[in-house]
Design an enzyme around this catalytic site. Structure first.
Site, PDB file in Angstrom:
ATOM      1  N   LYS A   6       0.845  -1.192   0.000  1.00  9.76           N
ATOM      2  CA  LYS A   6       0.000   0.000   0.000  1.00  9.76           C
ATOM      3  C   LYS A   6       0.886   1.250   0.000  1.00  9.76           C
ATOM      4  CE  LYS A   6      -3.914   1.872   2.683  1.00  9.76           C
ATOM      5  NZ  LYS A   6      -4.763   1.644   3.864  1.00  9.76           N
TER       6      LYS A   6
ATOM      7  N   SER B 206      -9.628   1.516   2.950  1.00  8.11           N
ATOM      8  CA  SER B 206      -8.805   2.262   2.025  1.00  8.11           C
ATOM      9  C   SER B 206      -7.747   1.443   1.286  1.00  8.11           C
ATOM     10  CB  SER B 206      -8.116   3.400   2.778  1.00  8.11           C
ATOM     11  OG  SER B 206      -7.271   2.883   3.784  1.00  8.11           O
TER      12      SER B 206
ATOM     13  N   SER C 153      -9.579  -0.769   7.217  1.00  3.69           N
ATOM     14  CA  SER C 153      -9.079  -0.647   5.845  1.00  3.69           C
ATOM     15  C   SER C 153      -8.362  -1.850   5.266  1.00  3.69           C
ATOM     16  CB  SER C 153      -8.149   0.554   5.731  1.00  3.69           C
ATOM     17  OG  SER C 153      -8.909   1.719   5.614  1.00  3.69           O
TER      18      SER C 153
HETATM   19  N1  GLN Z   1     -12.853   3.722   6.427  1.00  2.00           N
HETATM   20  C1  GLN Z   1     -12.274   4.206   7.629  1.00  2.00           C
HETATM   21  C2  GLN Z   1     -11.953   5.668   7.511  1.00  2.00           C
HETATM   22  O1  GLN Z   1     -12.290   6.201   6.525  1.00  2.00           O
HETATM   23  C3  GLN Z   1     -11.072   3.392   7.991  1.00  2.00           C
HETATM   24  C4  GLN Z   1      -9.864   3.804   7.273  1.00  2.00           C
HETATM   25  C5  GLN Z   1      -8.692   2.972   7.648  1.00  2.00           C
HETATM   26  O2  GLN Z   1      -8.817   1.934   8.290  1.00  2.00           O
HETATM   27  N2  GLN Z   1      -7.529   3.440   7.255  1.00  2.00           N
HETATM   28  O3  GLN Z   1     -11.401   6.284   8.365  1.00  2.00           O
END
Ligand code: GLN
Length: 473
Positions: free
Chosen positions: A74, A149, A173
């Site tokens: 990532k 994400s 994410s």
């Molecule tokens: N979807 C969550 C957010 O938008 C989690 C993001 C993540 O785990 N990096 O904050």
């Protein structure tokens, strides 16, 4: 033709397979799957260099534990000499001067990195639509999001470009995109894996996680990257249990709790039915599965969306167009910073910074941030109490299967609800895994989540392996 982790290892040892050909195949796959937009940066030259070093080690009779693992990473995890964009315009031309500890450990263990994957900008989002480099498509259905994400990593694994990838978690994410793309995704216990070199979002929540189509490989990757790091004071000295021997695990007597709060309104019927069917299979194999309660679950999303933006607003203060990113001219320092942040950040990142600055501001700190910290403790207590009676908790990973591109982008609240089943584990710090368990009537993958006590990733991997065997029979 794709070989399992252990078959690949055996083939490399016997000389029937060479490491460079694995890189050739992976890069060929990236080209064939370019339409998915899973990668921000491909690094073929560096990949061949790394492969050359592993080949030399193999020739010398050394068999590094991750030899044969081709990895995607990532693009919020640092790799020295390679662009680190976090899917943001503000870091478009930023080259990392160092490598994240977790990633360095994997490279030292023989893994080869072929590229950096797409994500929601600074890991803020649940669909990979909030990327300055375009949306990533779900390989199972090109009109759907891959989740987020870590959507680029999930899509790369699901499309078979690589067998494993690194993602990062703040509120789900790794697990949610793993569920949407039909692969495995592990969020380790907070403090189990070093955050050094992981771009900070919500520092009290962030962890690097592993995404994979092969449970054995995922366990070996986790094993290699976990453990104390002098560069991250929040890493734990607790020894890392052996996760490499996954066989011979019986489910008999394993106490599994189904938290009733995770099976209520808003859950897609196919998701609920699939998890309930899996629970029945586990019961037949001797596990003791019963309902339990995590009473503060309904506060997880509001608590998470106070704490994570608060920490983000502080962590992202460093991106000012002076120390990082394109600089815009202005009358004075403040003008320059304002103009640079205005142009460099996307809408979701700005929303989080505003939210975070607001809940930390003098008049609101007690009402929001301090209160959220108290609720966070109650959420953690829910888990401690449940683990007095259960070895594992079992839930859906997300309330629905992958949604359509564009479906939730206009409604931040609808998007935030995608994390409803994952954010609690981040707030509590406990480890959790998502595993593919079936699909809905449109053929979209369904993920099941297992949550364990602190530092029991070994139990998550063992149970996952056994469940996959049982479901495939
Ligand atoms: N979807 C969550 C957010 O938008 C989690 C993001 C993540 O785990 N990096 O904050």
């Amino acid at each position: 033709m794709s070989l399992s982790f252990s078959e690949r290892k055996a083939a490399l040892k016997s000389g029937r397979l060479d490491i460079k050909s694995l890189v050739d195949v992976a890069l060929e796959h990236t080209r064939r799957n370019a339409h998915l937009n899973a990668f921000i940066t491909l690094m073929s030259e560096l990949a061949y260099e790394q492969a050359g070093r592993v080949a030399t080690r193999l020739l010398n009779g050394e068999y590094p534990p991750l030899a044969g693992v081709i990895l995607a990473v990532k693009d919020n995890i640092a790799l020295r000499g390679v662009r680190l964009t976090c899917a943001s315009k503000i870091l478009e031309n930023y080259i990392s001067p160092y490598t994240a500890t977790a990633l360095q450990r994997l490279i030292d263990a023989g893994a080869v990195v072929i590229g950096k994957t797409n994500l929601d900008e600074f890991a803020m989002g649940s669909s990979t639509e909030h990327s300055a480099y375009g949306v990533t498509l779900n390989p199972h259905n090109l009109e759907r999001v891959p989740g987020g994400s870590s959507g680029g990593s999930a899509a790369a694994v699901a499309a078979g470009v690589v067998t494993s990838a690194l993602g990062s978690e703040t509120g789900g994410s790794v697990r949610q995109p793993a569920a949407f793309c039909g692969i495995l995704g592990l969020k380790p216990t907070y403090g189990r894996v070093s955050r050094y070199g992981l771009t900070a979002f919500g520092s009290s929540l962030d962890q690097i996680g592993v995404m994979s189509s092969d449970v054995e490989e995922a366990a070996h990757i986790f094993q290699a990257m976990a453990g104390c790091d002098a560069n991250d004071n929040t890493t734990s000295p607790t020894p890392v249990p052996d996760c490499s021997a996954l066989s011979e695990f019986a489910l008999e007597g394993l106490r599994i709790g189904l938290p009733v709060e995770y099976f209520g309104e808003g859950i897609q019927p196919a998701v609920r039915n699939t998890i309930e069917k899996a629970a029945a299979v586990l019961r037949r194999s001797g596990a003791v599965v019963s309902e339990c309660s995590l009473p503060h679950t309904k506060y997880a999303i509001p608590t998470y969306y106070i704490i994570a933006p608060a920490e983000a607003s502080s962590n992202l203060a460093r991106y000012d167009g002076v120390r990082y990113g394109p600089r815009f001219e202005g009358e004075n320092g403040e003008d320059i910073i304002r103009a640079s942040r205005q142009a460099g950040f996307g809408a979701e990142v700005k929303r989080r910074i505003m939210l975070g600055a607001y809940v930390l501001s003098a008049g609101y700190y007690d009402a929001y941030y301090k209160k959220a910290q108290r609720v966070r403790r109650l959420i953690r207590q829910d888990f401690s109490e449940a683990f007095r009676n259960y070895d594992l908790l079992m839930t859906p990973t997300a309330p629905t299967t992958a949604f359509k591109i564009g479906e939730k982008i206009a409604s931040p609240l609808a998007m935030y609800l995608s994390d409803i089943f994952t954010a609690s584990a981040n707030l509590a710090g406990v480890p959790a895994i998502s595993l593919p368990i079936g699909s809905d009537d449109k053929g979209l993958p369904i993920g099941m989540q297992l949550i364990a006590q602190d530092f029991r990733e070994d139990l998550l991997f063992r149970t996952t392996k056994r469940i996959i065997e049982l479901i495939n029979i």
